[in-house]
Design a protein around this motif. Structure first.
Motif, PDB file in Angstrom:
ATOM      1  N   UNK A 158      70.882  51.047 -12.116  1.00 14.58           N
ATOM      2  CA  UNK A 158      71.221  50.023 -13.105  1.00 14.58           C
ATOM      3  C   UNK A 158      72.040  48.932 -12.413  1.00 14.58           C
ATOM      4  N   UNK A 159      71.548  47.718 -12.459  1.00 14.71           N
ATOM      5  CA  UNK A 159      72.251  46.591 -11.843  1.00 14.71           C
ATOM      6  C   UNK A 159      72.637  45.591 -12.910  1.00 14.71           C
ATOM      7  N   UNK A 160      73.926  45.303 -12.999  1.00 13.90           N
ATOM      8  CA  UNK A 160      74.419  44.243 -13.870  1.00 13.90           C
ATOM      9  C   UNK A 160      74.710  43.033 -12.983  1.00 13.90           C
ATOM     10  N   UNK A 161      74.008  41.933 -13.233  1.00 14.65           N
ATOM     11  CA  UNK A 161      74.148  40.735 -12.429  1.00 14.65           C
ATOM     12  C   UNK A 161      75.001  39.710 -13.169  1.00 14.65           C
ATOM     13  N   UNK A 162      76.094  39.304 -12.573  1.00 15.18           N
ATOM     14  CA  UNK A 162      76.877  38.230 -13.165  1.00 15.18           C
ATOM     15  C   UNK A 162      76.008  36.972 -13.228  1.00 15.18           C
ATOM     16  N   UNK A 163      76.162  36.186 -14.276  1.00 14.71           N
ATOM     17  CA  UNK A 163      75.339  34.982 -14.410  1.00 14.71           C
ATOM     18  C   UNK A 163      75.486  34.058 -13.210  1.00 14.71           C
ATOM     19  N   UNK A 164      76.652  34.063 -12.577  1.00 14.42           N
ATOM     20  CA  UNK A 164      76.870  33.209 -11.402  1.00 14.42           C
ATOM     21  C   UNK A 164      75.902  33.542 -10.279  1.00 14.42           C
ATOM     22  N   UNK A 165      75.504  34.821 -10.181  1.00  9.33           N
ATOM     23  CA  UNK A 165      74.548  35.239  -9.154  1.00  9.33           C
ATOM     24  C   UNK A 165      73.210  34.524  -9.344  1.00  9.33           C
ATOM     25  N   UNK A 166      72.824  34.345 -10.591  1.00  9.99           N
ATOM     26  CA  UNK A 166      71.533  33.745 -10.902  1.00  9.99           C
ATOM     27  C   UNK A 166      71.586  32.219 -10.960  1.00  9.99           C
ATOM     28  N   UNK A 167      72.776  31.674 -11.026  1.00 14.30           N
ATOM     29  CA  UNK A 167      72.919  30.213 -11.032  1.00 14.30           C
ATOM     30  C   UNK A 167      73.064  29.652  -9.621  1.00 14.30           C
ATOM     31  N   UNK A 168      73.402  30.519  -8.667  1.00 19.61           N
ATOM     32  CA  UNK A 168      73.558  30.086  -7.281  1.00 19.61           C
ATOM     33  C   UNK A 168      72.314  30.503  -6.513  1.00 19.61           C
ATOM     34  N   UNK A 169      71.294  29.672  -6.579  1.00 26.66           N
ATOM     35  CA  UNK A 169      70.021  30.024  -5.980  1.00 26.66           C
ATOM     36  C   UNK A 169      69.960  29.750  -4.491  1.00 26.66           C
ATOM     37  N   UNK A 170      68.862  30.169  -3.881  1.00 24.64           N
ATOM     38  CA  UNK A 170      68.617  29.879  -2.470  1.00 24.64           C
ATOM     39  C   UNK A 170      68.358  28.389  -2.296  1.00 24.64           C
ATOM     40  N   UNK A 171      68.555  27.871  -1.084  1.00 21.24           N
ATOM     41  CA  UNK A 171      68.331  26.450  -0.825  1.00 21.24           C
ATOM     42  C   UNK A 171      66.862  26.073  -0.988  1.00 21.24           C
ATOM     43  N   UNK A 172      65.982  26.979  -0.619  1.00 18.14           N
ATOM     44  CA  UNK A 172      64.554  26.718  -0.729  1.00 18.14           C
ATOM     45  C   UNK A 172      64.092  27.089  -2.145  1.00 18.14           C
ATOM     46  N   UNK A 173      63.664  26.109  -2.953  1.00 17.68           N
ATOM     47  CA  UNK A 173      63.254  26.393  -4.334  1.00 17.68           C
ATOM     48  C   UNK A 173      62.129  27.423  -4.413  1.00 17.68           C
ATOM     49  N   UNK A 174      61.187  27.375  -3.488  1.00 12.55           N
ATOM     50  CA  UNK A 174      60.072  28.330  -3.516  1.00 12.55           C
ATOM     51  C   UNK A 174      60.568  29.740  -3.227  1.00 12.55           C
ATOM     52  N   UNK A 175      61.500  29.862  -2.285  1.00 14.36           N
ATOM     53  CA  UNK A 175      62.042  31.181  -1.970  1.00 14.36           C
ATOM     54  C   UNK A 175      62.850  31.716  -3.138  1.00 14.36           C
TER      55      UNK A 175
END
Length: 281
Positions: A160-177
């Motif tokens: 079970x992984x709980x992801x803080x929203x900040x994890x999903x808002x800080x994406x990789x530099x490459x949009x495709x990746x």
């Protein structure tokens, strides 16, 4: 500095065995490091570090050496045993325990958990930590991805992984990746042993702000906990400490979106990313 020699009576490590085998193969072949470098396209200084055990290598260099020496999967099997040495000693105890765990709970506050990372995302995360060189980066990526087999084995743990929203808002530099990484999260969430939840910013303050946490339940019923920030990690094996961290996790999980809502949240991010992508026409 070369690999340390084992003490008398002490069995050599897998890393030392790999280094010894690489040195033996080159000696028997009669090749110089310069010649080997030309045939594998790897720098001879790096190849020398592999033969002394100063470096453990990556799948690519091991495959190149195996092709030159004609060893088939022999070197790859040795490397798989040795790759754990790519991790710091303080983390190895945790790795030993996670391999035995039947249940794993995780809260991620900085980046997507290693067990859920794609190769491209893992490479960018590890690159940000300023590895020594490209070979070092490849070794670290391979070691991280190798651990993901925990989720795909014959008897995988419940994760079970709980992801803080900040994890999903800080994406990789490459949009495709980044899009590939989000798609991977959705795909992995469909595994019967995996549950993914998102802790939204709206949840407010909680007892684990700024701290990533992993809790492992072992076959004997005991549990251990591992906390981590950007610079350090600490393993807790005392029952009182683990119970306190477990309570913090339970309270945090109660604030998170449900698994279904969480997947929908990730899919909305994917749609937002596509709608914001620059026009290529």
């Amino acid at each position: 500095m070369g690999a340390r020699k084992p003490n008398a009576g002490q069995r050599p490590s897998a890393r030392q065995l790999l280094a010894k085998e690489l040195a033996r193969l080159r000696e028997e072949s009669g090749k110089s490091l310069a010649t080997l470098g030309e045939e594998t396209t790897y720098d001879r200084a790096y190849l020398h570090k592999l033969e002394t055990g100063a470096r453990v290598g990556s799948p690519e260099v091991i495959a190149a050496l195996g092709a030159v020496y004609g060893t088939g999967h022999h070197l790859t099997m040795l490397w798989q045993l040795a790759r754990g040495d790519a991790f710091a000693d303080k983390y190895k105890r945790f790795m030993e325990l996670e391999a035995k765990a039947t249940v794993r709970y995780e809260y991620a506050v900085g980046t997507i958990p290693g067990l859920l990372q794609t190769e491209g995302y893992a490479r960018e995360v590890l690159q940000a930590a300023r590895p020594r060189d490209d070979n070092d980066l490849s070794e670290q990526v391979a070691a991280r991805l190798g651990r993901q087999g925990l989720l795909w084995g014959d008897d995988p743990p419940h994760f079970r992984a709980v992801l803080d929203e900040s994890v999903l808002r800080r994406g990789a530099h490459d949009p495709e990746e980044w899009a590939t990484q989000l798609e991977h999260l959705v795909a992995v969430s469909e595994l019967p042993n995996v549950t993914i939840q998102v802790l939204p910013f709206a949840a407010g303050l909680h007892g684990l702000v700024g701290t990533s946490l992993t809790i492992l339940w072992l076959p004997d019923g005991s549990a251990v906990a591992y906390t981590e920030d950007a610079r350090s990690g600490e393993l807790f094996e005392g029952a009182a400490d683990v119970e306190d961290l477990r309570l913090s996790y339970d309270l945090l999980r109660d604030l998170a979106l449900s698994p279904r809502e969480s997947v929908a949240f990730i899919k909305r991010l994917m749609e937002d990313g596509r709608s914001c992508a620059p026009d290529q026409t």
